[in-house]
Design a protein around this motif. Sequence first.
Motif, PDB file in Angstrom:
ATOM      1  N   PHE A 227       0.985  -1.284   0.009  1.00 15.87           N
ATOM      2  CA  PHE A 227       0.006   0.247  -0.075  1.00 15.87           C
ATOM      3  C   PHE A 227       0.944   1.352  -0.010  1.00 15.87           C
ATOM      4  O   PHE A 227       0.340   2.553   0.037  1.00 15.87           O
ATOM      5  N   SER A 282      -8.967 -11.314  -1.515  1.00 20.30           N
ATOM      6  CA  SER A 282      -8.895  -9.823  -1.164  1.00 20.30           C
ATOM      7  C   SER A 282      -7.499  -9.406  -1.644  1.00 20.30           C
ATOM      8  O   SER A 282      -7.135  -8.493  -2.241  1.00 20.30           O
ATOM      9  N   THR A 286      -6.044  -7.277  -4.830  1.00 22.28           N
ATOM     10  CA  THR A 286      -5.062  -6.084  -4.329  1.00 22.28           C
ATOM     11  C   THR A 286      -4.079  -5.977  -5.591  1.00 22.28           C
ATOM     12  O   THR A 286      -3.851  -5.011  -6.050  1.00 22.28           O
ATOM     13  N   ARG A 289      -5.029  -4.856  -8.698  1.00 19.37           N
ATOM     14  CA  ARG A 289      -5.452  -3.200  -8.535  1.00 19.37           C
ATOM     15  C   ARG A 289      -3.899  -2.520  -8.717  1.00 19.37           C
ATOM     16  O   ARG A 289      -3.855  -1.697  -9.453  1.00 19.37           O
ATOM     17  N   HIS A 310     -10.835  -1.339  -4.105  1.00 17.21           N
ATOM     18  CA  HIS A 310     -10.626  -0.838  -2.746  1.00 17.21           C
ATOM     19  C   HIS A 310     -11.555  -1.705  -1.664  1.00 17.21           C
ATOM     20  O   HIS A 310     -11.336  -1.929  -0.580  1.00 17.21           O
ATOM     21  N   SER A 313      -9.387  -4.913  -1.049  1.00 13.51           N
ATOM     22  CA  SER A 313      -8.061  -4.529  -0.765  1.00 13.51           C
ATOM     23  C   SER A 313      -8.168  -4.158   0.807  1.00 13.51           C
ATOM     24  O   SER A 313      -7.148  -4.564   1.716  1.00 13.51           O
ATOM     25  N   ALA A 378       2.221  -7.688  -2.863  1.00 17.54           N
ATOM     26  CA  ALA A 378       0.993  -8.230  -2.589  1.00 17.54           C
ATOM     27  C   ALA A 378       0.798  -9.744  -2.893  1.00 17.54           C
ATOM     28  O   ALA A 378       0.151 -10.470  -1.991  1.00 17.54           O
TER      29      ALA A 378
END
Length: 395
Positions: A227, A282, A286, A289, A310, A313, A378
């Motif tokens: 992140f 999830s 992510t 993403r 999101h 995520s 991730a």
Amino acid sequence: MPADSASINQASSRVNLILLGITYLLYFGQLGILVPYLGIFLDGRGFSSQQIGELFALITIARILGPNLWASMADKSGKGLSILRLGSFLTFATFCCVFWLDGFWGLTFAFGLMMMFWTAVLPQLEVLTLNCVASDPSRYSLIRLWGSVGFIVLTVITGVGIDFTSSEAPIFISAVVLLCLFISTLFIRENQSDSAHSSSQSSIWGKAKTTPFILFMLSAIFLQVSFGTYYGFFALYTRDLGYSGQTTGILLGLAVAAEIGIFLVAGRLMKLFGIKWVLFASIILTAVRWYVLADAAEWLWVLILSQVLHAFSFGLHHAAAIKFIHEYFGKAFQSRGQALYISISFGIGGAVGNYVSGYLWQQGAGAYNAFVFSALTALVSGAFLLAVKGKEMTR
């Protein structure tokens, strides 16, 4: 009427629950200001991308020490509401230092000190709210939703403020929000019967040293590392791609709107698929993403899709992680287990992610590499989680 009964009635009253909702709105509204726009503020002060990453990393370290310190104080004193109020006041007071301090170390000191006190707020607010709705736990989600509403509203307002004023807008808006947050805590009432000393003096480490928890924490750390690029540079990234501050604010608001939606069905998804597979799905989404942000962010529809993700995520992963902590540590260690999770994953993971992404960003020239790095970390997070047996996450 006994004093305890009176305090319970006050704590669960409609007015008190509304005040709790307002407090959530202001707390997460402040996150909606600083998380996406602190990078723009620092850029406006002349900081390089490497300096921004280093500052983010240094102030994130406060999240390692802060949660455990405040949780310990709350457990030993039994005065969670007092700590909530003190933390809110000191957050506002130390944040105001940014109006007088300048330069890398001055602002690092101001934001780092603010973050140390800021970590006192949410854990105590969560415990206080759960105690106030103990007779009807379903009301918790209705109160917590106002935090997401606050994030959306303040994110959009700050984006517009930057467009029409300057990169200094976030700190002025933050000061007003933090003052209002402190004022709101002065009117909250607590359930006195739940404020007594109830913490166990036994050690949490018997549970924390087990293989399932260690693997879960490694997964959580790497996810938070991933992140770093998004939290530190997303607003700068969209600006460099030609999007307005208002568009960025709407995109950030969309992410939280998606988060609200997933919160409403998270319980059913965990019951249907189990905590492990909800977490794993999830994490993989992510990674997707971050990669689409690296490769195709010039397309608005791609940005919209990435923000909708999101919901997984953060929203779904967070709900499943908190449920795992809640069940794994049991009643005696729930507060300290949550503090341990927040301090290590968000503290260490966030600090490393911010530092590395700041090094890779290179004033925007390294945007692709930074987001690819996020996608890869991730995937590493997902690999650690796969090593945990499903039954070990539900016992």
